[in-house]
Write an enzyme that holds these catalytic residues in place. Structure first.
Site, PDB file in Angstrom:
ATOM      1  N   SER A 121     -37.327-112.087 -10.997  1.00  0.00           N
ATOM      2  CA  SER A 121     -35.892-112.117 -11.240  1.00  0.00           C
ATOM      3  C   SER A 121     -35.392-113.518 -11.532  1.00  0.00           C
ATOM      4  O   SER A 121     -34.389-113.691 -12.193  1.00  0.00           O
ATOM      5  CB  SER A 121     -35.170-111.562 -10.030  1.00  0.00           C
ATOM      6  N   LYS A 140     -44.833-122.035 -12.487  1.00  0.00           N
ATOM      7  CA  LYS A 140     -43.772-121.108 -12.086  1.00  0.00           C
ATOM      8  C   LYS A 140     -42.452-121.772 -12.437  1.00  0.00           C
ATOM      9  O   LYS A 140     -42.031-122.736 -11.800  1.00  0.00           O
ATOM     10  CB  LYS A 140     -43.857-120.801 -10.580  1.00  0.00           C
ATOM     11  N   ASP A 232     -42.716-111.154   2.515  1.00  0.00           N
ATOM     12  CA  ASP A 232     -42.725-110.384   1.273  1.00  0.00           C
ATOM     13  C   ASP A 232     -44.164-110.076   0.849  1.00  0.00           C
ATOM     14  O   ASP A 232     -44.529-110.228  -0.312  1.00  0.00           O
ATOM     15  CB  ASP A 232     -41.994-111.180   0.184  1.00  0.00           C
TER      16      ASP A 232
HETATM   17  N1  ADP Z   1     -50.999-119.466  -9.091  1.00  0.00           N
HETATM   18  C1  ADP Z   1     -51.030-118.383  -9.872  1.00  0.00           C
HETATM   19  N2  ADP Z   1     -52.094-118.123 -10.676  1.00  0.00           N
HETATM   20  C2  ADP Z   1     -52.099-117.037 -11.465  1.00  0.00           C
HETATM   21  N3  ADP Z   1     -51.107-116.114 -11.502  1.00  0.00           N
HETATM   22  C3  ADP Z   1     -50.019-116.320 -10.734  1.00  0.00           C
HETATM   23  C4  ADP Z   1     -49.920-117.453  -9.877  1.00  0.00           C
HETATM   24  N4  ADP Z   1     -48.756-117.385  -9.216  1.00  0.00           N
HETATM   25  C5  ADP Z   1     -48.152-116.257  -9.638  1.00  0.00           C
HETATM   26  N5  ADP Z   1     -48.893-115.614 -10.537  1.00  0.00           N
HETATM   27  C6  ADP Z   1     -48.556-114.344 -11.214  1.00  0.00           C
HETATM   28  O1  ADP Z   1     -47.169-114.312 -11.474  1.00  0.00           O
HETATM   29  C7  ADP Z   1     -46.545-113.234 -10.726  1.00  0.00           C
HETATM   30  C8  ADP Z   1     -45.177-113.688 -10.229  1.00  0.00           C
HETATM   31  O2  ADP Z   1     -45.342-114.822  -9.372  1.00  0.00           O
HETATM   32  P1  ADP Z   1     -44.511-114.987  -8.022  1.00  0.00           P
HETATM   33  O3  ADP Z   1     -44.791-116.322  -7.441  1.00  0.00           O
HETATM   34  O4  ADP Z   1     -44.792-113.793  -7.169  1.00  0.00           O
HETATM   35  O5  ADP Z   1     -43.026-114.973  -8.594  1.00  0.00           O
HETATM   36  P2  ADP Z   1     -41.760-114.040  -8.283  1.00  0.00           P
HETATM   37  O6  ADP Z   1     -41.011-114.787  -7.229  1.00  0.00           O
HETATM   38  O7  ADP Z   1     -41.028-113.987  -9.581  1.00  0.00           O
HETATM   39  O8  ADP Z   1     -42.265-112.700  -7.813  1.00  0.00           O
HETATM   40  C9  ADP Z   1     -47.524-112.888  -9.622  1.00  0.00           C
HETATM   41  O9  ADP Z   1     -47.389-111.515  -9.220  1.00  0.00           O
HETATM   42  C10 ADP Z   1     -48.855-113.163 -10.294  1.00  0.00           C
HETATM   43  O10 ADP Z   1     -49.261-112.080 -11.090  1.00  0.00           O
END
Ligand code: ADP
Ligand code: MG
Length: 427
Positions: A121, A140, A232
């Site tokens: 989001s 991110k 979470d």
């Molecule tokens: N360090 C990482 N390496 C590879 N993929 C990642 C990594 N961090 C996040 N992701 C991918 O991105 C998605 C969203 O990241 P996340 O940190 O959970 O963000 P949000 O707060 O939007 O849910 C994760 O479900 C994963 O699939």
């Protein structure tokens, strides 16, 4: 590292964090206003040397959001809680300009985006390379809206992660702050558990389930010892490396005061991994909140489907739980009838069923059913802690040395520990 600490312990920020109680409470009135491209140069050490494969973003057909469109799982009221750092910018900027000339960190141009990995989001996650050392990273990228400052979830995530150094927790390498974005640079991890489950339908190899679960508990026990809750836990937030290492990710909610039902952009947060005490209105939760999530993820790994996929609301979610574990009673859970949502939600009585009724293969795995029921105790006081869970007889076939590894060492340094093929298991 010292610089990082300096950056995240700015006066206002410090004040707001110091208001948090041990398991966290938000309450910032400070604001973090971006006012220049790459305001802070980064404090971090060289990063991103992990080799890896490109991970496809594919649809998750058992009800999770896709990896490409990760669930917008964050704070209701995010807009209300922005962090603005208005002090010391001149000084810090001069300092950071100096640093910028010699350090590649804290600069967007150090990284080259390759593809989108996930979108939530308020953040987009990209796979990228570090141009300096060629290593892979995950960026991110958190959108900053003009005037609104930095989403407080982002500050929380950064301030927590800088202190959490464990092989089973995703490593934050760098932070880049520009006018429009705050970008966290993480170690790149090949996939997440949601995608992994989707690629291996029908449940995972029980040997791998055990190794994933142990690592999940290991990362969580480390957090809980430091009085940090994740809040979470769900497959999308657990990253899985090529070697089979599991890493906790997405600490955006880890210091929220409450567990929200809606995100900043009013998307519904999944309730599937939320414990009955919280669904019934209890605010008095602690590490037990995460342990329930571990129980749900354990069964989902074995079965291949989420175990409590509530579809509508809190009430529906509770019905799903009661249909398997039975309606809670005062006898096994003193005080349950006083919880705010109890009267409205508990309208009929269900008798508990053995988990093996739903997931027959659990009874073939020594200790697994008993272990699952200790993780999924309705009464939070009866739920097993992460530290004790790691010692459970279910893990008794793992080598003793696994309990004595340093935080930075992966379980895969032990020669006996190897991930098994999922393919062979399915065939
Ligand atoms: N360090 C990482 N390496 C590879 N993929 C990642 C990594 N961090 C996040 N992701 C991918 O991105 C998605 C969203 O990241 P996340 O940190 O959970 O963000 P949000 O707060 O939007 O849910 C994760 O479900 C994963 O699939
Ligand atoms: Mg997430």
């Amino acid at each position: 590292m010292r610089q990082f600490r300096k950056k995240l312990s700015l006066k206002n920020l410090k004040r707001s964090f110091s208001r948090e109680n041990s398991f966290g409470e938000e309450g910032p009135d400070a604001h973090f206003s971006p006012s220049d491209e790459s305001l802070d140069s980064s404090p971090f050490s060289p990063t991103g040397s992990e080799p890896s494969l490109v991970t496809d973003a594919t649809n998750n057909n058992h009800g999770h959001v896709r990896r490409m469109k990760s669930e917008g799982d964050n704070l209701a009221g995010r807009s209300k809680h922005k962090v603005k750092v208005s002090t010391d910018f001149g000084k810090r900027r001069a300092l950071s300009l100096q640093e910028k000339t010699c350090s590649p960190f804290g600069k967007l141009e150090t990284y080259k985006k390759l593809c989108l990995l996930g979108e939530g989001s308020y953040a987009k996650v990209y796979k990228a390379t570090n141009k300096v050392n060629g290593g892979l990273v995950a960026l991110k990228e958190i959108r900053l809206q003009t005037d609104e400052g930095t989403p407080f979830t982002a500050i929380r995530e950064a301030s927590l992660l800088k202190d959490l150094k464990h092989v089973n927790i995703v490593c934050l390498h760098d932070i880049i702050h520009t006018k429009s974005n705050l970008t966290f640079v993480f170690e790149f991890v090949q996939t997440d558990l949601s995608t992994y489950l989707e690629k291996n339908p029908g449940g995972l190899n029980p040997h791998n389930v055990k190794l994933f679960l142990f690592q999940l508990l290991r990362g969580l026990a480390y957090c809980h010892r430091r009085k940090v809750l994740h809040r979470d836990l769900k497959p999308q937030n657990l990253l899985i490396s090529e070697q089979g290492e599991l890493k906790l990710a997405d600490f955006g909610l880890a210091r929220a005061k409450s567990v929200p039902s809606q995100t900043y952009s009013n998307e519904v947060v999944t309730l599937w991994y939320r414990p009955p005490d919280v669904l019934l209105g209890s605010k008095d939760y602690s590490w037990q909140l995460d342990i329930w999530g571990v129980g749900c993820i354990f069964l989902e790994m074995l079965w291949g489907h989420p175990v409590f996929p509530g579809v509508k609301n809190h009430k529906d979610q509770l019905q799903k739980i009661f249909m398997l574990l039975g309606t809670p009673t005062e006898e096994d859970w003193p005080g349950v009838e006083n919880l705010t949502e109890y009267k409205e939600t508990v309208t009929r009585t269900h008798r508990p069923r053995p988990i093996s009724d739903v997931i027959p293969k659990i009874s073939e795995i020594p200790g697994a059913e008993k272990f699952a029921s200790q993780l999924l105790q309705m009464n939070p006081r009866k739920r097993i802690s992460a530290d004790l869970a790691m010692k459970h007889e279910y893990f008794s076939d793992l080598p003793d040395a696994i309990h004595h590894l340093p935080d930075a060492s992966s379980i895969f340094i032990l020669p006996e520990i190897k991930i098994a093929s999922e393919h062979r298991w399915i065939v």
